[in-house]
Design a protein around this motif. Structure first.
Motif, PDB file in Angstrom:
ATOM      1  N   ARG A 133       0.833  -1.215   0.000  1.00  0.00           N
ATOM      2  CA  ARG A 133       0.000   0.000   0.000  1.00  0.00           C
ATOM      3  C   ARG A 133       0.863   1.260   0.000  1.00  0.00           C
ATOM      4  N   THR A 134       1.940   1.246   0.763  1.00  0.00           N
ATOM      5  CA  THR A 134       2.845   2.399   0.816  1.00  0.00           C
ATOM      6  C   THR A 134       3.487   2.641  -0.548  1.00  0.00           C
ATOM      7  N   SER A 137       0.834   4.071  -2.907  1.00  0.00           N
ATOM      8  CA  SER A 137       0.514   5.466  -2.580  1.00  0.00           C
ATOM      9  C   SER A 137       1.594   6.407  -3.094  1.00  0.00           C
ATOM     10  N   GLU A 138       2.845   5.982  -3.000  1.00  0.00           N
ATOM     11  CA  GLU A 138       3.950   6.808  -3.502  1.00  0.00           C
ATOM     12  C   GLU A 138       3.875   6.956  -5.016  1.00  0.00           C
ATOM     13  N   LYS A 142      -1.179   9.556  -3.991  1.00  0.00           N
ATOM     14  CA  LYS A 142      -2.460   9.624  -3.279  1.00  0.00           C
ATOM     15  C   LYS A 142      -2.528   8.467  -2.291  1.00  0.00           C
ATOM     16  N   LYS A 143      -3.395   8.573  -1.345  1.00  0.00           N
ATOM     17  CA  LYS A 143      -3.514   7.558  -0.309  1.00  0.00           C
ATOM     18  C   LYS A 143      -4.359   6.386  -0.794  1.00  0.00           C
ATOM     19  N   ILE A 144      -3.770   5.206  -0.785  1.00  0.00           N
ATOM     20  CA  ILE A 144      -4.507   3.983  -1.098  1.00  0.00           C
ATOM     21  C   ILE A 144      -5.139   3.480   0.191  1.00  0.00           C
TER      22      ILE A 144
END
Length: 297
Positions: A133-134, A137-138, A142-144
């Motif tokens: 997930r990190t 997101s990178e 945006k935030k997953i």
């Protein structure tokens, strides 16, 4: 901790029997029982680790979908094939909807979403694994989200994809219902799952890497996917093959069968098995892995 199911996770039938016992060749060497539902034909691990305790079973170097960088030749090949498949996936969803909104449930490290975004799609992702997930997101700036519950209730999508994810979802019925609530009317849900009835599934038997217990909680067939659409108010529009999967699954299976075999021998045998498996599949639903395209009724 483990949990023992008293009903089929798909159709809720209480009529099921022990079907076979499979070893986790990748991590724990533990054995797990697969039950078969007499009503919908779904195979499912029972008993199984709980959602809270299954995490350590994912901690092994060959779990490539949570990694960004290749650390060996097999992972390098995996990522090259994955990149090719990503372009095919984008083309495939654009045959359903020219451009629109996309949710990838179980988006891994985000390569598919990133490519779709570059093609003009409005994208969102859900990924339970923190490491993957990190990275996603990178990539997407945006935030997953870690779960479907984190999405805005008003969020709606033209296409929702689950590529080799459905078999990992603990709370199958509740989660699928939540996912479908985020689908636009007449929207599409695209699901890819392994096929234990494929030629390579039969060839390798209990050594078939597609079992992947206990990470794979369920094992779908064309019969159980028929029941899936009935249970969730969907209509099957198309079934497509994932032809590269037979080679990758065969390569892992060869390693499980013979730990001492040389790399060249494994690759040669896996290449032959993958070709034979694809050749033996007479219809799209008979391949090592298949994509089921459903539309919301």
């Amino acid at each position: 901790m483990i949990e023992r199911l008293s009903k089929c996770p798909l159709c809720k039938s209480g009529l099921f029997l022990n079907h076979t016992e499979i070893t986790d060749h990748a991590v724990s060497r533990e054995s797990f029982i697969l039950c078969k539902c007499s009503n919908c034909q779904l195979l499912f691990t029972n008993p199984r680790p709980t959602q809270e305790t299954i995490g350590p079973y994912y901690n092994f170097p060959e779990y490539y979908s949570h990694e960004d960088k290749a650390k060996n030749i097999t992972q390098w090949i995996y990522q090259k094939v994955r990149n090719y498949n990503i372009s095919k996936k984008v083309t495939s969803i654009e045959q359903l909807v020219s451009k629109g909104s996309l949710l990838d449930y179980g988006c891994g490290t985000g390569e598919f979403l990133n490519t779709a975004k570059q093609h003009g799609w409005k994208v969102a992702g859900v990924e339970p694994n923190e490491k993957a997930r990190t990275l996603a997101s990178e990539k997407l700036n945006k935030k997953i989200k870690p779960s479907i519950d984190e999405l805005k209730k008003s969020a709606r999508f033209d296409v929702i994809t689950l590529y080799h994810v459905l078999e990992h979802i603990h709370d199958l019925r509740k989660t699928v219902k939540k996912i479908i609530k985020h689908l636009n009317s007449e929207g599409y849900i695209v699901i890819a799952v392994p096929n234990h009835q494929s030629w390579d599934g039969r060839k390798y038997g209990k050594f078939w890497a597609g079992w992947d217990v206990p990470r794979h909680l369920y094992h779908f067939s064309q019969e159980s996917m028929q029941k899936f659409q009935e249970e969730f108010g969907l209509e099957l529009q198309e079934t497509k093959p994932m032809k590269f999967d037979s080679f990758y699954v065969s390569l892992l299976s060869e390693g499980y069968m013979d730990k001492n075999s040389g790399l060249l021998s494994k690759y040669t045998k896996a290449l032959r098995a993958g070709l034979l498996s694809n050749r033996a599949a007479k219809t799209p639903g008979q391949f090592s892995s298949n994509i089921f395209v459903f539309q919301k009724k």
